[in-house]
Design a protein around this motif. Sequence first.
Motif, short mmCIF file in Angstrom:
data_model
loop_
_atom_site.label_atom_id
_atom_site.label_comp_id
_atom_site.label_asym_id
_atom_site.label_seq_id
_atom_site.Cartn_x
_atom_site.Cartn_y
_atom_site.Cartn_z
N LEU A 144 63.27 76.63 -25.99
CA LEU A 144 61.96 76.01 -25.76
C LEU A 144 62.10 74.77 -24.88
CD1 LEU A 144 58.91 75.82 -26.25
CD2 LEU A 144 59.42 74.61 -28.39
N LEU A 145 63.07 73.92 -25.22
CA LEU A 145 63.30 72.73 -24.39
C LEU A 145 63.71 73.12 -22.98
CD1 LEU A 145 65.09 70.22 -26.79
CD2 LEU A 145 62.76 70.15 -25.94
N SER A 146 64.49 74.15 -22.87
CA SER A 146 64.91 74.62 -21.54
C SER A 146 63.72 75.13 -20.74
CB SER A 146 65.97 75.73 -21.70
OG SER A 146 66.34 76.22 -20.44
N LYS A 147 62.82 75.87 -21.41
CA LYS A 147 61.60 76.35 -20.74
C LYS A 147 60.74 75.18 -20.27
CE LYS A 147 60.96 80.78 -23.10
NZ LYS A 147 60.10 81.54 -24.03
N ILE A 148 60.62 74.19 -21.13
CA ILE A 148 59.83 73.01 -20.77
C ILE A 148 60.46 72.32 -19.57
CG2 ILE A 148 59.16 70.68 -21.53
CD1 ILE A 148 58.76 71.88 -24.35
N LYS A 149 61.76 72.12 -19.63
CA LYS A 149 62.46 71.44 -18.54
C LYS A 149 62.32 72.22 -17.23
CE LYS A 149 66.72 69.18 -17.25
NZ LYS A 149 68.05 68.76 -17.63
N ASN A 150 62.43 73.54 -17.29
CA ASN A 150 62.32 74.37 -16.07
C ASN A 150 60.90 74.38 -15.51
OD1 ASN A 150 65.04 75.04 -16.11
ND2 ASN A 150 64.72 76.89 -17.33
N ALA A 151 59.93 74.21 -16.38
CA ALA A 151 58.53 74.25 -15.93
C ALA A 151 58.09 72.93 -15.30
CB ALA A 151 57.61 74.59 -17.10
N LEU A 152 58.85 71.88 -15.54
CA LEU A 152 58.46 70.55 -15.06
C LEU A 152 59.35 70.09 -13.91
CD1 LEU A 152 58.11 68.78 -18.55
CD2 LEU A 152 56.33 69.94 -17.24
N SER A 153 58.76 69.28 -13.05
CA SER A 153 59.57 68.65 -12.00
C SER A 153 60.43 67.57 -12.66
CB SER A 153 58.67 68.02 -10.94
OG SER A 153 57.98 66.91 -11.48
N ASP A 154 61.39 67.03 -11.91
CA ASP A 154 62.26 66.00 -12.47
C ASP A 154 61.46 64.78 -12.93
OD1 ASP A 154 64.47 67.56 -12.01
OD2 ASP A 154 65.02 66.57 -10.13
N SER A 155 60.49 64.36 -12.13
CA SER A 155 59.71 63.18 -12.51
C SER A 155 58.81 63.50 -13.71
CB SER A 155 58.88 62.66 -11.34
OG SER A 155 57.97 63.64 -10.89
N GLU A 156 58.26 64.71 -13.77
CA GLU A 156 57.44 65.10 -14.92
C GLU A 156 58.29 65.15 -16.19
OE1 GLU A 156 53.99 67.99 -13.03
OE2 GLU A 156 55.92 68.87 -13.57
N TYR A 157 59.53 65.65 -16.05
CA TYR A 157 60.41 65.76 -17.21
C TYR A 157 60.79 64.37 -17.73
CZ TYR A 157 64.10 67.46 -20.28
OH TYR A 157 64.86 67.75 -21.38
#
Length: 195
Positions: A139-152
Amino acid sequence: MEEERLVELASDEAKNELYKKYKYIEDILIRKYASMAGYLNIDLNELISEAAYAFSDAINSYQNDKNAKLSTFISLCIDRRLQKLIKKYSSEKAKILNNTYSLDYDYNEDGVTLKDLISDSSINDPLKKLAEEQEYDELLSKIKNALSDSEYEVFKLYSNGFDYQTIALITDKNSKQIDNTIQRLKHKIRDILGD
């Protein structure tokens, strides 16, 4: 006695005279940074000591031939030193936050936290716990992949309980920009949780 002459003498008496004359500059700049220092858990005595050090350094390194007033030079030296201290503490704080995730953050309107989604306190089976830990990591990986670096980066700060104004200070961005980023994050994470 003129300031330049006092600086040239560089005696303790002259320095004390200059300190008395320009102490108000130090006081103003300490008040300017006091609330940020409190937020970053910087001891007020450390802030005062850094300002005093910068004041002393300004007096010792002042050169009249640079066409700058002593008061301006003192103000600049203290301000830069206090900014450097604030940046040091905020970057250390950012390093700590980069390695943490909040399990208690409410990711949807139902009051369900990430911990609620991925855990069950009644499970005693180690294999099930391991499977759930893998689901959490996915889940965390999905969230990280869905967000840009600044969003993350904003996601990690926001999920650790920081409001958008504080995040704006830490990331050195406009608070409206951070607020918009948080709204985008919520929509993206809802979509991921919906899948």
